[in-house]
Every structure is written in structure tokens, then in C-alpha cells.
Design a protein around this motif. Structure first.
Motif, PDB file in Angstrom:
ATOM      1  N   PRO B 128       0.853  -1.202   0.108  1.00 50.44           N
ATOM      2  CA  PRO B 128       0.104   0.072   0.021  1.00 50.44           C
ATOM      3  C   PRO B 128       0.897   1.359  -0.064  1.00 50.44           C
ATOM      4  N   THR B 134      -8.083   4.076   2.788  1.00 52.17           N
ATOM      5  CA  THR B 134      -8.892   2.885   2.236  1.00 52.17           C
ATOM      6  C   THR B 134     -10.249   3.539   2.032  1.00 52.17           C
ATOM      7  N   ARG B 222      -8.289  -6.555  -1.794  1.00 46.19           N
ATOM      8  CA  ARG B 222      -7.934  -7.833  -1.086  1.00 46.19           C
ATOM      9  C   ARG B 222      -9.155  -8.659  -0.800  1.00 46.19           C
ATOM     10  N   GLU B 223     -10.200  -7.970  -0.389  1.00 47.02           N
ATOM     11  CA  GLU B 223     -11.509  -8.818   0.003  1.00 47.02           C
ATOM     12  C   GLU B 223     -12.795  -8.185  -0.533  1.00 47.02           C
ATOM     13  N   GLY B 224     -12.791  -7.184  -1.703  1.00 39.25           N
ATOM     14  CA  GLY B 224     -14.153  -7.115  -2.149  1.00 39.25           C
ATOM     15  C   GLY B 224     -14.819  -6.051  -1.828  1.00 39.25           C
ATOM     16  N   THR B 225     -14.506  -5.215  -0.454  1.00 37.06           N
ATOM     17  CA  THR B 225     -15.326  -4.241  -0.132  1.00 37.06           C
ATOM     18  C   THR B 225     -14.689  -3.046   0.202  1.00 37.06           C
ATOM     19  N   ARG B 226     -13.233  -3.033   0.036  1.00 37.88           N
ATOM     20  CA  ARG B 226     -12.411  -1.940   0.382  1.00 37.88           C
ATOM     21  C   ARG B 226     -11.352  -1.951  -0.881  1.00 37.88           C
ATOM     22  N   THR B 228      -7.435   0.196  -1.652  1.00 38.94           N
ATOM     23  CA  THR B 228      -6.490   1.041  -1.213  1.00 38.94           C
ATOM     24  C   THR B 228      -5.474   1.132  -2.626  1.00 38.94           C
ATOM     25  N   TYR B 230      -2.050   0.858  -4.245  1.00 39.48           N
ATOM     26  CA  TYR B 230      -0.789   0.147  -4.157  1.00 39.48           C
ATOM     27  C   TYR B 230       0.049   0.585  -5.252  1.00 39.48           C
TER      28      TYR B 230
END
Lengths: 417, 534
Positions: B128, B134, B222-226, B228, B230
């Protein structure tokens, strides 16, 4: 990866064809996304490696996850001792789990072997104890979701020694001398094998960390045990050892040290939270204090951190990350993990909630004074030489400087080839 | 066969016959179906993980099985085939694999394939951007393209795809911090995403540039809802086989000899992969000063340990068996049972108990306090005493076995021989030496050899009692005076922590295999001679 999906779809299609021989057209296979709806649509499953103690807690967190997302979570119970080697061996073959539980000091070898993925907590790092995040961070990246801390502390028999422990080792031995206990102090030395882990706080009080630390607390690969500070610690071991004062002894194994303390033969011991029930079961009332300093500086024990790792070869990374960051990182799941296997919580709100217990508070205070055990890959190679050197000095078989120098030379050979 | 003679009636095998109830053939069909199903399942699993060797092997085994069992001939094959399969799978394959590993650098830092090493390096070097916030994320689709829609600090909706950097989307609707609609895109809800593994892969792999400037990094989730921002510092070029560090400009090229990415100045990247190294591991075992010295000492001790254990426990077992063979002794049955007790304890448990009992401090060590008048004897830390302790404990563990064996063998000797000897005026000793012992040796020698081979690799007793200690003082390798070859291999393999070197460990185990094999072959020849003499 795509191949699996394909083959699964093919199998599903075949199964459908077989079952639909009555004439109805089979539905198209799962490759078409289900119609947008909020109802959970089951898909795939996560495999989590976990040890027996913590399985119920992970399963409890998984229940909510499954109810809300439809993704099954399969927990596979393994011996904690086997997990590291199995994870290293099986991830590259594609047989490994999506998530495994593990200790932070495995991190170095997990990284150089390329089997672990990073974790993005999305700015929630501040909700954890600093030392836990620090331990799971390697080269600026977070590689695991920490959930528990552990460290050793000074455990005191409140009947023999009602006063809080003095701040220095010598004062502690003197205070113990005023009781009529057989021994002033016991500590696990793992028999003749040596136990540098339990002794580490005394070593840091001489200013001799195992590896030189950067300013941010991360470790370099340069051995920090050399120099005058290291020799001073070695001399201290010899002085207190069997050829000296006789305060320390290589005759003590883990069981013997715990037995002596449980029998009331020593007012003080250095032990971890895992040994407390042994003492209380034996009817000893204990209190937990920070470890006294032997060399003048703060006695900082190793802090170990337990957490969850994400496999670099997982085929369900998105779902796995979703599970870790949104379903394990909650007050309820963290509390459940604590209840299942009481270790100091790394999640700050859970830590506050359980700190009303004075023993937990004592260990937490000791951990906050400690430093994370180095997670660099070199750490795994240090133990053998380090333990052996300490044991030979304590037993009086070797001269402190000679043994310490041999250890430094051996470490140099092992680490630098 | 001529047409005018009736052939003699041939009895059909039960497995072919349809006469009677036909159960024989049906049972065979079911069994073969199960075998075929298993083989195809294995082949399928191998296909999904790209294990071509296993795939070809399992298919070949299935085809051969079908040929053997459905053909009219190949009667011998029908009996031999299952045994051959087990031999192939459990012995030959394991050995071949060990030989293969011994010629590679498999170990810490060289754990997998180059492809996986590249994956891991890219993961480790994409991080990140510092202080990047985020954002709550919504996945959107436009035809085949998948894109990200986020709500930034000011409440503005940004949308972009791999090809189009993030830009403010006009006319987007939101509900709190969730995007509910973007013109030109379909919103994908979380349930749909979690139900679709293919889409998940696409979303994970998606990098939406933050702006036209590549240095600004890119959005990823990384998990579909947040999401960031990179940025990655390594670039992988599959054609040139190089990794380029975009911050320093250093080019690391793949070195197929060592299995690492190496830069011009000799520095390497963290993760390497497995490559063949030929016979290097075998030469290391003998030439590396860290291993070569201890290797010979440990080899000598391994032979001494195995030989002395077998010799001492056989002699003690034999002596006690002779003693109890004397019919004048009372309570023989009870005594025999007592002598067999050590045999009934699990060896690793006994070793741990003995470790406690041999504690040098007489307060803790019962051996010193009971038998040595409370003297302090360093059973486990003195090099010679530790060897003696190992031999002693192993004697305690092993002699009941030989006691049992000798008792049994002696009872099977004909009584007439003893009578004849007595009539000829032979002494008890002469009778034992000239008649009993040679007859006993015929039946026990194979067991002695087997016991030697077992003790040659008797990992448990060494590992549990002394852990190989006390350590050698003249080497940097973590090896000790009581280590035998198998514990040395374990130590080097690094399974218990530290850096692992499976290649070297495999090479050593092959050497041990050759040694044990040679000893056994030699010993069996001697046994045959022994039988010829008599």
C-alpha cells in the motif's frame, strides 16, 4: 487455477446430465453468475488449519460467515508443532489450506519460501496492540492477522513472598533468602539443552539483544549478542550458575522447575501463562510481576504473537481475506478465541476486557515491556547454538567467554555460510 | 483345433462364468469398476494440479490392470499384479523421489517452482502507498470489463477499469458510502462476487491505475469491499526472465543454476526456486568441513551403537533365557512375565522417563540417588557417559525381545540332543557351545541382522534421551556425540525449525540406505554359510 474451476464445472454438468435424464434441460453450469440477489449463494469453501484448542472459536466465527456469505469453512485440526513444516511443504503442491493459524516467528521462513500472502487490514492496524502488528510486519508489509500475544513474566508465590517483586535480580534473590524456601528462584533450563527463550529477559537487561535492532524495532541480520554486553551476560550466567552462586542450574527441566515452584520450594519463577494452571492446581496462590533486571537495563522478554496466515497459493484469497478481516477481526470472534484458549489478546478492546484479571494484567504488563521475537529466517538457526552455549556456561562445563565466543563463531558460520 | 473332434470341456473360471447365478463375473465387474474409478479419480486430481507424472502413472496402472484381469491368459499376472503395484507405489516411487530430491537444492528459500517464486516476489513487493486511505469499494461491470467504483473523502464517486484510470463518474448514485449505480456499468453485489470464483480471481488481479501517471500506483482490493492504492516495486518480464526493481533500476535475472534472481552486483531476491544441482549434495556431505568431520565420527558411532546394542541385548536375553530354561527354578512363569515388561512400554515414553531418572542432580535423578549413593554423575552431558546411557537404556528396552526369541527357539530344540550329549559325557558348557548355540543361531541370526538394521536407524531412543547431545565442540553444525546418522539427517533436514536442506538430507539418507543395504547383504551371505556348515 482456472483448470479446477473448469473441471468442477464439467463434473457438475455431468452430474446434472445424469440426474436429469428424465428429459428436462440441465441448467447451465455454474460459470454464469447467479442472478443478483442478497440471498447467500453457496460457492467453494475455505480450508483453515487450526489446532485442537482453537478449533471451536474459529468454527464459531465461521458459522456467522457461512450464514452471511454461503461460503463453507472447513477447519482441519492439526498438531500445532506440525503446522509450520506441513504448510511449507504443502502450499507449493497446491494441497495446503487457504488459511492457517501460526506463530509470528515462522514468518521469515514462510516468506523466503514464498508460501504466505500479505494481509490488508484497511487501516484497522491501530485496533491491535502495537507489539502484535510490529511482530507480524516484515519489511514494511503485514503478513498475518495477529490475535494473541504471549510472553513470560515473573511468577511469585504470594504466601512465601507477599510483597511485589524487587526491581533487580540480586534484590529478588536476597528477598528470597529471607524466606525459608529451599531455592531462591527456579527457571526452566530444559535440562542440559538450555532455554535461551525463557532466559532472554535477563540477557536484554545487559543490553545484548539477539540481533541488532533498527530504530523502528525491526531486526537486522547482524548478531547483537557480541561485544562487552554479551560477555557481561555470559559472566553473569557463570556467576549465578552451578560453579558459582548456584542460583541457576541445568538440572531443571520444564517439569522440574514447575514442580519445585508448585511444591513451594521457591518463591519466584519465570514462566508463561501456559504454566499458571499447573501452579494454581497445586494450590499455590500466584501473582505476576515484570521480570527483574539483572544487568541494569529493562528486562524485556520475548513476545510471541499468534495469528492467521493467508496462503500465497490459495485459490480463494478474496473470500479468505474477507473472512479474516471482517469475521475474525471482531470483538466476538476475538473474545471467543480468548475463551477457547486463553492467551493475551492482541486485539486491544478484547485485551482491555480481560485485563480485569490480575494475572492476565500482569502478563500483559510484561508483554508490553517486551520485544517481539525476531521473525527473520535467521532466527531459526540461532536457537541450537545459543541454548547450548548458555547451558554449558550455567553448568560450569565451559568458561563463559570461551563458550560465548564459540557460539558467536558458530552463528557466523551458520548464518553466513 | 480341428473341427471334427469335440474339445474337452474346459472349466470356466468363476470370474468369467455367466452360468449358474453369474455372481462371479458380477463381483469381478464391481471390483474392477472400483479400481478404474479410483485410478481415474487419481488421474483427474493429478490433472487439476498439473502433476503429469502421476497422471500418466495412474492411467498406465489402470490400463494394465484392465488388460491383466480381463484377458484370458496372463494367469501369473493376476496374482503378481497387486503386489507389484504396491511395490511400485510405496517403494520404488519413494526411492526414486528421494534420489530426485537429492539432486536438487530443495530447502529453505528453494521451496517451489519458479512460477510460484515469481508470484511470491510480486506479492511481497506490492505494498500500500504510504498513508493511502482505504475507500469503500463496489465492483462494477461493463460488458466483459470489470471495474472498481469507490467513494472518496469528499463523497465523490470514482470509477475505473484496468484500461481506464480512476475518474469521477457523473450521475452515480450512492447509499451511504456504497455505490448503488454508475451510468454505463452494472453494479455487482457482494453475494454475487462471493458466489463466483472466476470473478473473484478477476477482481483480485485487477489493478485500476490511480491516474495516467504509473508512479501514482493503482487501486486494488484484497477482499472485495475496500480498495487502497498500491504500488509495486518489482516488474516481472517473462520473456527476458528478469525482475526489475523500479525504484532503484536494478535488474535481477533468473539464474537457472542456483535457482535465484541475481543482480549484476551479486545481490539476490528473497525467494528462490528448486533447481537440479547434480551430485553437489553428495560431495557436500563429505567435503564441507562443517559436516565432513562429524559425518565420520557419527558413522563410526552409529555402527558401534547398532552393534553393541544387538550384541549386549542378545547376550543378556540369551543368558536369562538359559537361566529360565533350567527346570529347577521356581516361579518361572511370573519371572518371565516380569522380564518382558520393558518390551511392553512404548520406546519413546521409556526414553523420556529414563531421561528424567538419569538427571545428574540426585534430588531429581533417581538413578544417582538410589544406585550411586547420591553422587553427582553427569549421565547425559559427558560424551562417554551419554553413550553409555544410550546403550544401557537401549539394552533395557531390547533384551526382552531376545529373551523371548531365545526362549522360544530353545524350546523347539529336540530333547534327544541334550540326552545324547549327556550320555556322551559332554559338560553343560560343551553342550551349550557345540549344540545349543549353533542351532539357536540358525533361527536367530536373521533376527539379529534385522535388529542391527533397526538400531542403525533407531531415531527414537537418541532423539528422546539425549537429543544427540552433548554437542561436538569442534564443529559449527548442531550435532553431538550421541547423534547417529538418522538423527543427523533429521537435524540437517530442518524439519524442527531452522533452515532446511532437504536436498542434503536426501543425499545423506541415500548414503545410509547404501550402508544398511551393504551390511544386510553381507550378513545374509554369512547366514547362508552358517547353514551350509551344519
Amino acid at each position: 487455477m482456472r483448470k479446477t474451476t473448469l473441471s468442477v464445472a464439467a463434473v457438475a454438468t455431468m452430474a446434472l446430465l445424469a440426474s436429469c435424464s428424465g428429459g428436462t434441460e440441465p441448467e447451465p453450469a455454474a460459470s454464469e453468475p447467479a442472478a443478483a440477489s442478497s440471498a447467500p449463494a453457496a460457492s467453494g469453501s475455505l480450508v483453515v488449519w487450526v489446532d485442537e484448542n482453537r478449533q471451536p472459536a474459529v468454527e464459531a466465527a465461521a458459522e456467522d460467515f457461512t450464514a452471511e456469505t454461503g461460503v463453507e469453512v472447513e477447519t482441519v485440526v492439526k498438531n500445532f508443532e506440525d503446522i509450520r513444516a506441513d504448510f511449507l511443504a504443502q502450499v507449493p503442491t497446491g494441497e495446503g489450506p487457504d488459511i492457517t493459524i501460526g506463530a509470528h516467528d515462522w514468518l521469515g521462513s514462510l516468506i523466503v519460501n514464498g508460501v504466505v500472502d500479505t494481509i490488508d487490514l484497511g487501516g484497522r492496524e491501530s485496533e491491535f496492540e502495537d507489539v502484535a502488528i510490529e511482530a507480524m510486519t516484515y519489511d514494511g508489509q503485514l503478513y498475518g492477522l495477529p490475535y494473541a500475544l504471549e510472553s513470560v513474566a515473573l511468577v511469585r508465590n504470594t504466601e512465601l513472598a507477599p510483597e511485589p517483586a524487587p526491581a533487580t535480580f540480586d534484590e529478588m534473590v536476597a528477598a528470597a533468602g529471607e524466606t525459608d524456601a529451599k531455592l531462591p528462584f527456579v527457571i526452566n533450563t530444559a535440562g542440559a539443552d538450555g532455554d535461551a527463550y525463557t532466559y532472554y529477559a535477563f540477557q536484554t537487561s545487559f543490553g545484548a539483544p539477539v540481533f541488532v535492532q533498527n530504530e523502528d524495532g525491526s531486526y537486522t541480520t547482524e548478531i547483537g549478542m557480541g561485544g562487552d554486553e554479551g560477555y557481561a551476560y555470559a559472566d553473569w550466567l557463570a556467576e549465578q550458575g552451578q560453579a558459582g552462586e548456584g542460583v541457576l542450574s541445568t538440572d531443571w527441566t520444564y517439569d522440574i522447575a514447575n514442580q519445585e515452584f508448585s511444591d513451594g520450594n521457591a518463591p519466584y519463577t519465570v514462566a508463561g501463562p501456559w504454566a499458571i494452571s499447573t501452579f494454581t492446581d497445586a494450590g499455590v496462590d500466584v501473582a505476576v510481576d515484570p521480570i527483574p533486571s539483572a544487568g541494569g537495563e529493562t528486562a524485556a522478554p520475548f513476545v510471541g504473537v499468534q495469528g492467521f496466515y493467508l496462503s500465497a497459493q490459495s485459490e480463494n484469497k478474496l473470500v479468505a481475506t474477507q473472512f479474516l478481516t471482517n469475521y475474525i477481526t471482531t470483538d466476538e470472534a476475538m473474545q471467543a478465541l480468548y475463551d477457547a484458549d486463553p492467551r493475551l489478546p492482541a486485539f486491544s478492546t478484547t485485551a482491555e476486557a480481560v485485563a480485569s484479571d490480575p494475572i492476565v494484567a500482569g502478563f500483559l504488563a510484561s508483554a508490553q515491556q517486551g520485544t517481539p521475537m525476531p521473525s527473520i529466517p535467521e532466527m531459526g538457526d540461532v536457537w541450537d547454538h545459543w541454548n547450548a552455549a548458555e547451558a554449558s556456561i550455567i553448568s560450569g562445563q565451559a568458561k563463559p567467554k570461551a563458550a560465548w565466543d564459540k557460539m558467536l563463531a558458530d552463528l557466523d558460520t551458520t548464518l553466513n555460510g | 483345433m480341428s473341427t471334427d473332434t469335440t474339445p474337452p470341456p474346459v472349466r470356466e473360471s468363476h470370474a468369467r462364468t455367466w452360468e449358474g447365478t453369474g455372481w462371479g463375473f458380477a463381483a469381478k465387474l464391481v471390483l474392477m469398476a472400483a479400481v478404474n474409478a479410483l485410478g481415474i479419480y487419481v488421474a483427474w486430481s493429478a490433472w487439476t494440479v498439473d502433476q503429469w507424472g502421476v497422471l500418466v502413472g495412474s492411467l498406465a496402472l489402470v490400463v494394465v490392470a484392465d488388460v491383466v484381469y480381463f484377458s484370458r491368459r496372463r494367469l501369473a499376472g493376476k496374482y503378481i499384479y497387486p503386489g507389484l503395484v504396491f511395490l511400485l507405489v510405496f517403494q520404488v516411487f519413494t526411492m526414486a523421489y528421494t534420489v530426485y530430491v537429492a539432486t536438487t537444492n530443495y530447502g529453505t528459500g528453494h521451496n517451489s517452482t519458479q512460477e510460484q517464486a515469481v508470484d511470491a516476489l510480486l506479492i511481497q513487493n506490492e505494498r500500500p502507498v504510504e498513508d493511502a486511505p482505504t475507500y469503500p469499494l463496489t465492483i462494477v461491470r461493463s460488458g466483459e470489463d470489470v471495474g472498481f467504483a469507490v467513494v472518496d473523502e469528499s463523497g465523490q464517486v470514482l470509477v475505473g477499469t484496468a484500461a481506464e484510470p480512476m475518474e469521477a463518474a457523473a450521475g452515480a448514485t450512492t447509499d451511504g458510502d456504497r455505490v448503488t449505480g454508475v451510468p454505463g456499468y452494472d453494479v455487482v453485489d457482494l453475494g454475487t462476487l462471493l458466489a463466483d470464483p472466476a470473478l473473484q480471481e478477476e477482481v483480485l488481479a485487477l489493478r485500476v491505475p490511480a491516474s495516467q501517471d504509473a508512479d501514482d500506483g493503482s487501486y486494488r482490493t484484497r477482499e472485495g469491499t475496500r480498495a487502497t492504492v498500491y504500488s509495486s516495486s518489482l516488474d516481472w518480464d517473462p520473456d527476458a526472465q528478469t525482475m526489475t526493481d523500479s525504484t532503484t533500476g536494478t535488474v535481477y535475472s533468473a539464474d537457472g543454476e542456483t535457482g535465484q534472481f541475481v543482480a549484476a552486483d551479486g545481490s539476490t531476491l528473497t525467494v528462490g526456486w528448486r533447481v537440479g544441482v547434480g551430485l553437489e549434495n553428495f560431495t557436500t556431505a563429505f567435503t564441507n568441513p562443517n559436516y565432513a568431520g562429524p559425518f565420520w565420527k557419527i558413522t563410526a558411532w552409529t555402527f558401534a551403537f547398532a552393534f553393541l546394542t544387538v550384541a549386549s541385548s542378545f547376550l543378556l536375553g540369551l543368558a536369562i533365557a538359559l537361566l529360565f530354561d533350567d527346570k529347577r527354578l521356581r516361579g518361572r512363569r511370573v519371572m518371565r512375565t516380569l522380564f518382558i515388561l520393558p518390551y511392553a512400554f512404548p520406546a519413546f515414553l521409556s526414553a523420556l522417563l529414563w531421561q528424567g531418572m538419569l538427571n545428574a542432580n540426585p534430588d531429581y535423578g533417581i538413578v544417582n540417588s538410589l544406585f550411586f549413593f547420591g553422587a553427582r554423575i553427569e549421565w547425559l552431558t559427558d560424551p562417554w557417559l551419554a553413550k553409555l546411557a544410550i546403550l544401557g537404556v537401549n539394552l533395557w528396552l531390547t533384551f526382552p525381545y531376545f529373551f523371548l526369541v531365545c526362549t522360544g527357539a530353545m524350546q523347539s530344540l529336540p530333547n534327544e540332543l541334550e540326552e545324547a550329549a549327556r550320555i556322551d559325557g559332554a559338560s553343560r558348557w560343551r553342550h551349550f557351545r557345540a549344540i545349543q548355540l549353533p542351532l539357536l543361531l540358525i533361527s536367530t541370526t536373521p533376527l539379529l541382522i534385522a535388529s542391527f538394521a533397526f538400531n542403525f536407524n533407531n531415531f527414537v531412543i537418541v532423539y528422546m534421551l539425549t537429543g544427540g547431545g552433548p554437542r561436538f565442540t569442534d564443529t559449527s553444525a548442531p550435532l553431538g556425540h550421541t547423534d547417529i546418522l538418522i538423527t543427523m539427517i533429521y537435524q540437517i533436514s530442518g524439519v524442527q525449525g531452522g533452515s532446511a536442506d532437504y536436498g542434503l538430507a536426501s543425499a545423506l539418507s541415500i548414503i545410509v540406505f547404501l550402508v544398511v543395504g551393504a551390511v544386510s547383504a553381507f550378513a545374509f551371505r554369512r547366514t547362508r554359510k552358517l547353514e551350509e556348515v551344519l
